[in-house]
Scaffold this motif. Structure first.
Motif, PDB file in Angstrom:
ATOM      1  N   PHE A  21       0.828  -1.206   0.000  1.00 40.96           N
ATOM      2  CA  PHE A  21       0.000   0.000   0.000  1.00 40.96           C
ATOM      3  C   PHE A  21       0.864   1.259   0.000  1.00 40.96           C
ATOM      4  CE2 PHE A  21      -2.219   3.338   2.394  1.00 40.96           C
ATOM      5  CZ  PHE A  21      -3.333   3.503   1.588  1.00 40.96           C
ATOM      6  N   ALA A  22       1.913   1.273   0.819  1.00 44.20           N
ATOM      7  CA  ALA A  22       2.793   2.439   0.876  1.00 44.20           C
ATOM      8  C   ALA A  22       3.526   2.647  -0.447  1.00 44.20           C
ATOM      9  CB  ALA A  22       3.793   2.278   2.022  1.00 44.20           C
ATOM     10  N   GLY A  23       3.988   1.565  -1.062  1.00 40.84           N
ATOM     11  CA  GLY A  23       4.650   1.675  -2.357  1.00 40.84           C
ATOM     12  C   GLY A  23       3.712   2.181  -3.435  1.00 40.84           C
ATOM     13  N   ALA A  28       1.755   6.557  -6.931  1.00 44.05           N
ATOM     14  CA  ALA A  28       0.663   7.443  -7.328  1.00 44.05           C
ATOM     15  C   ALA A  28       1.047   8.898  -7.080  1.00 44.05           C
ATOM     16  CB  ALA A  28      -0.614   7.087  -6.579  1.00 44.05           C
ATOM     17  N   GLY A  29       1.729   9.150  -5.976  1.00 41.87           N
ATOM     18  CA  GLY A  29       2.165  10.512  -5.676  1.00 41.87           C
ATOM     19  C   GLY A  29       3.152  11.034  -6.707  1.00 41.87           C
ATOM     20  N   GLY A  62       0.064   2.941  -9.443  1.00 41.22           N
ATOM     21  CA  GLY A  62       0.077   3.306  -8.029  1.00 41.22           C
ATOM     22  C   GLY A  62      -1.286   3.159  -7.375  1.00 41.22           C
ATOM     23  N   ILE A  63      -2.325   3.590  -8.077  1.00 36.67           N
ATOM     24  CA  ILE A  63      -3.677   3.452  -7.534  1.00 36.67           C
ATOM     25  C   ILE A  63      -4.062   1.980  -7.422  1.00 36.67           C
ATOM     26  CG2 ILE A  63      -6.119   3.862  -8.059  1.00 36.67           C
ATOM     27  CD1 ILE A  63      -5.264   6.603  -9.123  1.00 36.67           C
ATOM     28  N   PHE A  70      -4.583  -2.202   0.276  1.00 36.13           N
ATOM     29  CA  PHE A  70      -5.644  -1.929   1.240  1.00 36.13           C
ATOM     30  C   PHE A  70      -6.553  -3.135   1.416  1.00 36.13           C
ATOM     31  CE2 PHE A  70      -9.943  -0.392   2.198  1.00 36.13           C
ATOM     32  CZ  PHE A  70      -9.699   0.182   3.427  1.00 36.13           C
ATOM     33  N   LEU A  71      -6.964  -3.737   0.301  1.00 28.71           N
ATOM     34  CA  LEU A  71      -7.815  -4.927   0.394  1.00 28.71           C
ATOM     35  C   LEU A  71      -7.077  -6.078   1.066  1.00 28.71           C
ATOM     36  CD1 LEU A  71      -9.623  -4.872  -3.058  1.00 28.71           C
ATOM     37  CD2 LEU A  71     -10.551  -4.266  -0.817  1.00 28.71           C
ATOM     38  N   GLY A  72      -5.775  -6.189   0.813  1.00 34.28           N
ATOM     39  CA  GLY A  72      -4.977  -7.228   1.466  1.00 34.28           C
ATOM     40  C   GLY A  72      -4.890  -7.010   2.965  1.00 34.28           C
TER      41      GLY A  72
END
Length: 86
Positions: A21-23, A28-29, A62-63, A70-72
């Motif tokens: 998620f962080a990656g 995305a950023g 990224g999204i 998040f789902l994981g």
């Protein structure tokens, strides 16, 4: 002993999914940054027209990774097999 191993696996899966998620959020950023303000990357983008699509590709990947992470995380905490298989 078996419950300890299952609990350890649950938290390891959660930590791995937080890293995904962080990656994904970082990708995305960077994608948003390049798409909104390409002046820092103007030399690279001007050299190859194909690289201008890279910002949108970074944003999409990224999204997708953020959503997957998040789902994981939700699946690991709730021990939901469908979420983990997704």
């Amino acid at each position: 002993v078996a419950m300890g191993v299952l609990s350890c696996m649950k938290y390891l899966m959660f930590i791995f999914n937080v890293l995904v998620f962080a990656g994904g959020t970082c990708l995305a950023g960077v994608g948003v940054w390049v798409a909104v303000d390409p002046s820092g990357f103007r030399d690279i983008v001007a050299a190859r027209a194909v690289l201008s699509v890279g910002a949108w590709l970074l944003l999409a990947v990224g999204i997708a990774l953020s959503l997957l992470g998040f789902l994981g995380c939700c699946g690991a905490l709730r021990r939901s097999r469908p979420l983990l298989l997704l």
